[in-house]
Scaffold this motif. Structure first.
Motif, short mmCIF file in Angstrom:
data_model
loop_
_atom_site.label_atom_id
_atom_site.label_comp_id
_atom_site.label_asym_id
_atom_site.label_seq_id
_atom_site.Cartn_x
_atom_site.Cartn_y
_atom_site.Cartn_z
N TYR A 34 0.83 -1.21 0.00
CA TYR A 34 0.00 0.00 0.00
C TYR A 34 0.86 1.26 0.00
O TYR A 34 0.55 2.23 -0.69
CB TYR A 34 -0.96 -0.02 1.21
N ARG A 35 1.95 1.24 0.76
CA ARG A 35 2.83 2.40 0.79
C ARG A 35 3.48 2.62 -0.58
O ARG A 35 3.57 3.77 -1.06
CB ARG A 35 3.92 2.21 1.85
N ALA A 36 3.88 1.53 -1.22
CA ALA A 36 4.53 1.66 -2.53
C ALA A 36 3.56 2.21 -3.57
O ALA A 36 3.94 3.03 -4.42
CB ALA A 36 5.08 0.31 -2.97
N TYR A 37 2.31 1.75 -3.52
CA TYR A 37 1.34 2.19 -4.53
C TYR A 37 0.76 3.56 -4.21
O TYR A 37 0.87 4.50 -5.02
CB TYR A 37 0.21 1.16 -4.67
N TYR A 38 0.16 3.70 -3.03
CA TYR A 38 -0.52 4.96 -2.70
C TYR A 38 0.44 6.04 -2.21
O TYR A 38 0.21 7.23 -2.45
CB TYR A 38 -1.59 4.72 -1.64
N GLY A 39 1.50 5.64 -1.51
CA GLY A 39 2.43 6.62 -0.98
C GLY A 39 3.44 7.08 -2.01
O GLY A 39 3.51 8.26 -2.36
#
Length: 513
Positions: free
Chosen positions: A275-280
């Motif tokens: 999630y961090r890689a995609y959204y962040g």
């Protein structure tokens, strides 16, 4: 062949033939299994078979293509819990007592699954329940999400009143639990199973494998996205706009702290890193670099909302495919009724909104399809207006189980076999929850084939009237143009008849003033 030999072979053949004939008779008269897949906030406008060419829903489409598709299926109160209460009881919210999500459902009233159990069915509810009480003896087996549940690593409440944590993505887990229950059931009895999906409820968290699944799609901005709500007080009063109400962090995962934000507190390290890689690293960086304002910001939020919503629905459809394949692989498909529906419609940017609640078309109308190979002709399309209070009596009719006189809906089983059946010419609706969470004014009304008449009440009392043939998007409230006309007199008379028919005392009191 000698005569004695012939008689010996004949004597051996007769029992086998009678056994085969008896078995065929059993299959013919065997009660059907029933699986009702009930999703959350999944509008028909996000489903391929309803005409959305961008939606990737081959398995949901399959149910409709192999059975019947309903083009005019409506809810009686467009909100999550009350819709489930209508399914269970076959009664309007004001009769079953669950008018809004902050109430507690009376589990001791008539619930149609008990009639199925009395008729020999094993019954189960697995997944989202959302009725502020426990199923107790309404189902012979149940395991449910507490309240709204979580998308990742969710807890489930079991019949033993234990809270059990499951690792993984909620849609996958609900499927696994459902298949496991079907495998372990008493195979000498028919079964009824509700698969209660969490998807596609806010905050639209896709499965890891579906992150970015729709990033190559640019969704058309609805023609009513910049609706200014002239002559429509309630539409102007709401708090459910994509431009204003929808939150960049809470809803769209922009600039979120994945270590401290409670929404992501249940994610394990692998899930959090994805999630961090995609959204962040990707989506938030894009947003920060573009420095959007005004209409460009509103349309960026719309595109992100659509991509998350449709990506969340992708896992829903994939898991429905798993259920259908499981039925095929285990020889259950021919004698199992499979239903797909949602608890209500949902706004995908129409009028600039998300959420539901209104009697307006996008939230009033819900997807519904049903497959029953031995009875329903593949490719059947039903145009008659049907309601979610009709679910219970229809399933009881299909199972040849007794229906209570308390039920206010009516079975559409005959409609599935013959679309010439005489049917209702109007539907009645009543919404209550106000002011939180989206400030939609309470209202009731009727919808006919051509017109919709609505009475809003509470802080303000006023009427709305729409000509659905000339104004399908409900942009022009023509009530003042027809005040005291024969048309309005006739529609108000029909409304009064519906109020009396469905025993809505509150609406009757308001109408009398």
């Amino acid at each position: 062949m000698s005569q004695p030999t012939f008689y010996k072979l004949f004597a051996l053949f007769i029992p086998i033939w009678f056994s085969f004939a008896s078995s065929a008779q059993d299959v013919k008269h065997k009660k059907p299994n029933i699986i009702f897949i009930l999703s959350d906030d999944h509008t028909n406008k996000a489903i391929g078979v309803y005409g959305n060419k961008l939606a990737k829903t081959p398995n949901i489409d399959r149910i409709a293509n192999e059975g019947a598709l309903f083009n005019n299926f409506f809810v009686t109160n467009s909100i999550c819990g009350p819709s489930r209460a209508a399914l269970l009881t076959g009664k309007y919210s004001h009769v079953n007592g669950f008018i809004s999500n902050d109430k507690k459902f009376n589990i001791n009233q008539f619930i149609f699954s008990r009639s199925l159990a009395e008729s020999g069915y094993q019954t189960a509810w697995i997944g989202k329940w959302h009725l502020e009480t426990l199923p107790q003896d309404a189902f012979s087996y149940w395991t449910i999400l507490p309240d709204q549940g979580h998308y990742f690593n969710p807890d489930f409440i079991t019949q033993a009143n234990d809270t059990v944590n499951h690792k993984g993505y909620v849609t996958d887990i609900i499927t696994d639990l459902s298949k496991d229950w079907i495998e372990k059931r008493d195979k000498d009895k028919p079964f009824f199973l509700v698969i209660g999906e969490k998807a596609t409820h806010r905050e639209w968290l896709p499965a890891l494998e579906d992150l970015g699944a729709y990033d190559d799609v640019t969704f058309p901005v609805p023609s009513t996205f910049y609706d200014t709500y002239e002559n429509r007080k309630a539409a102007a009063h709401q708090d459910m706009s994509i431009s204003g109400t929808m939150k960049l962090g809470f809803d769209l995962k922009v600039n979120v702290d994945y270590e401290t934000d409670w929404i992501y507190s249940r994610l394990d390290s692998e899930q959090r890193n994805a999630y961090r890689a995609y959204y962040g690293d990707r989506i938030s960086k894009e947003f920060n670099d573009r420095k959007l304002t005004g209409k460009k910001l509103a349309e960026w939020k719309f595109q992100r909302y659509m991509r998350d919503y449709f990506s969340t629905a992708k896992a829903l459809d994939r898991n429905i495919g798993k259920i259908l394949n499981f039925l095929d692989d285990n020889g259950l498909a021919e004698n199992t009724i499979v239903i797909y529906g949602s608890d209500q419609g949902f706004y995908l940017g129409e009028h600039g909104w998300f959420d539901k609640r209104f009697i307006y078309e996008e939230s009033l109308r819900t997807p519904f399809m049903i497959r029953y190979p031995r009875v329903i002709k593949a490719g059947t399309v039903i145009e008659q207006p049907v309601l979610n209070i009709d679910w219970a009596p229809t399933l009881l009719a299909m199972a040849d189980a007794p229906a209570s006189k308390e039920i206010q809906g009516k079975s559409f089983f005959d409609l599935l076999k013959n679309d010439e059946v005489s049917w209702r010419d109007r539907i009645y609706y009543h919404y209550y929850e106000y002011p939180q969470p989206h400030r939609v004014m309470p209202h009731f009304g009727i919808r006919t084939t051509k017109f919709k008449l609505i009475r809003f009440y509470g802080e303000q009392d006023f009427w709305e009237l729409y000509d659905l043939e000339k104004d399908p998007q409900e942009l022009n409230n023509i009530y003042s143009e027809f005040e005291n006309s024969e048309l309005l007199i006739a529609l108000k008379k029909d409304l009064a008849i519906s109020i009396k028919e469905y025993k809505d005392d509150l609406a009757a009191e308001i109408m009398s003033k």
